[in-house]
Design an enzyme around this catalytic site. Structure first.
Site, PDB file in Angstrom:
ATOM      1  N   TYR A 117       2.092  -2.780   5.845  1.00  0.00           N
ATOM      2  CA  TYR A 117       0.775  -2.149   5.865  1.00  0.00           C
ATOM      3  C   TYR A 117       0.766  -1.035   4.829  1.00  0.00           C
ATOM      4  O   TYR A 117       1.402  -0.001   5.006  1.00  0.00           O
ATOM      5  CB  TYR A 117       0.481  -1.614   7.261  1.00  0.00           C
ATOM      6  N   LYS A 156      -0.842  -6.154   4.624  1.00  0.00           N
ATOM      7  CA  LYS A 156      -2.191  -5.702   4.932  1.00  0.00           C
ATOM      8  C   LYS A 156      -2.525  -4.650   3.888  1.00  0.00           C
ATOM      9  O   LYS A 156      -1.937  -3.573   3.868  1.00  0.00           O
ATOM     10  CB  LYS A 156      -2.284  -5.120   6.344  1.00  0.00           C
TER      11      LYS A 156
END
Length: 301
Positions: free
Chosen positions: A142, A170
């Site tokens: 992320y 992400k």
């Protein structure tokens, strides 16, 4: 795990960064979480991320995180990919959370860049590799420097892509050039972490989204992604433009605050947010209702 995963889309296509429902007194609402998970899957999500930013992971205990993963896996684990957020600014603690998530039945892990301490890129390499080594689960990195204070550099991502269990990113760095550079050099699956940039990211090779607005427009988001994949960019663009009021409306303040307000408008489990976040005000809810209506999203009767 959901049958909609593939080597190119290891976690599915449309995932929601699910809120953590609480009761009116602020306790964890596990039945509500299960009902919400079921509703999201029925609305077009083939994956759910629990214990992430929108899940208020900063204010839930390790025991609550474990219970939430178990509840969501029980509710939808045979129909959707359940990805557990386990990233912290402590490598050892992140590894502990990863192991517990694996025991709880999670299908994958979301690991955010360590925040506050802002380690150099060598520290990021060691941190992500160590967490990925802790379990047998696939990992989604992320990258959200606006929150963590530190981006994952292109060269770092290229080196992390060599790890057999680091499968995806992400991407909330909002840097299409940097994303393109990584996609050109690796097989990492990229998921948009900024709802409004999902369509632009698809154009450079992203495969899906981990969204917040997908709490209420999961079907429309899937239609947009499917249209682009089917070679109909005009329809994808029309759907993107239809969703513009939602992209704006859900982020007029912290996303989790208005995501929970939007779910309440839909009659779905959400509950309050935990301090230090405040609940949406009456004026904010009124504006949110207008924003959603502008995109054709109505409130529950």
């Amino acid at each position: 795990m959901a049958s909609t995963t593939s080597p190119d889309r290891p976690f599915g296509t449309v995932l929601t960064a699910m809120v953590t429902p609480f009761t009116a007194d602020g306790a964890l609402d596990l039945p509500g979480a299960q009902r919400l998970a079921q509703a999201l899957v029925e609305a077009g999500n083939d994956g759910l991320v629990v214990n992430g930013t929108t899940g208020e992971s900063a204010t839930t205990s390790d025991a609550e995180k474990d219970a939430l993963v178990r509840a969501v896996v029980e509710a939808v684990g045979d129909r959707a990919t359940v990805v557990a957020g386990v990233g912290t600014n402590d490598t050892a603690h992140s590894c502990e959370l990863a192991c517990e998530a694996e025991k709880a039945g999670a299908h994958g892990l979301l690991v955010v860049t360590p925040y506050y301490s802002r380690p150099p890129q060598s520290g990021l390499l060691a941190h992500f590799r160590t967490v990925a080594d802790a379990t047998g689960l696939p990992v989604m990195l992320y990258d959200i420097p606006a929150r963590t204070g530190q981006p994952i550099a292109t060269e770092t991502l290229v080196r992390l892509a060599e790890h057999p269990r680091i499968a995806a990113v992400k991407d909330a760095k909002d840097d299409l050039a940097a994303t393109s550079a990584v996609l050109a050099r690796t097989s990492l699956a990229y998921y948009s972490g900024t709802d409004a940039l999902t369509l632009p990211l698809l154009s450079v090779g992203a495969v899906g989204v981990v969204g917040v607005v997908t709490h209420v427009v999961g079907r429309e988001t899937r239609e947009m992604i499917d249209a682009y994949a089917a070679g109909d960019p005009a329809r994808a663009l029309a759907l993107h433009q239809r969703l513009l009021p939602v992209f704006t409306g859900m982020f007029r303040t912290q996303g989790v605050i208005l995501a929970k307000a939007a779910l309440a408008l839909q009659g779905l489990p959400a509950g309050p947010v935990r301090p230090p976040l405040p609940d949406a005000t009456e004026d904010e809810v009124r504006q949110l209702r207008e924003d959603l209506a502008a995109a054709g999203v109505g409130a529950a009767a």
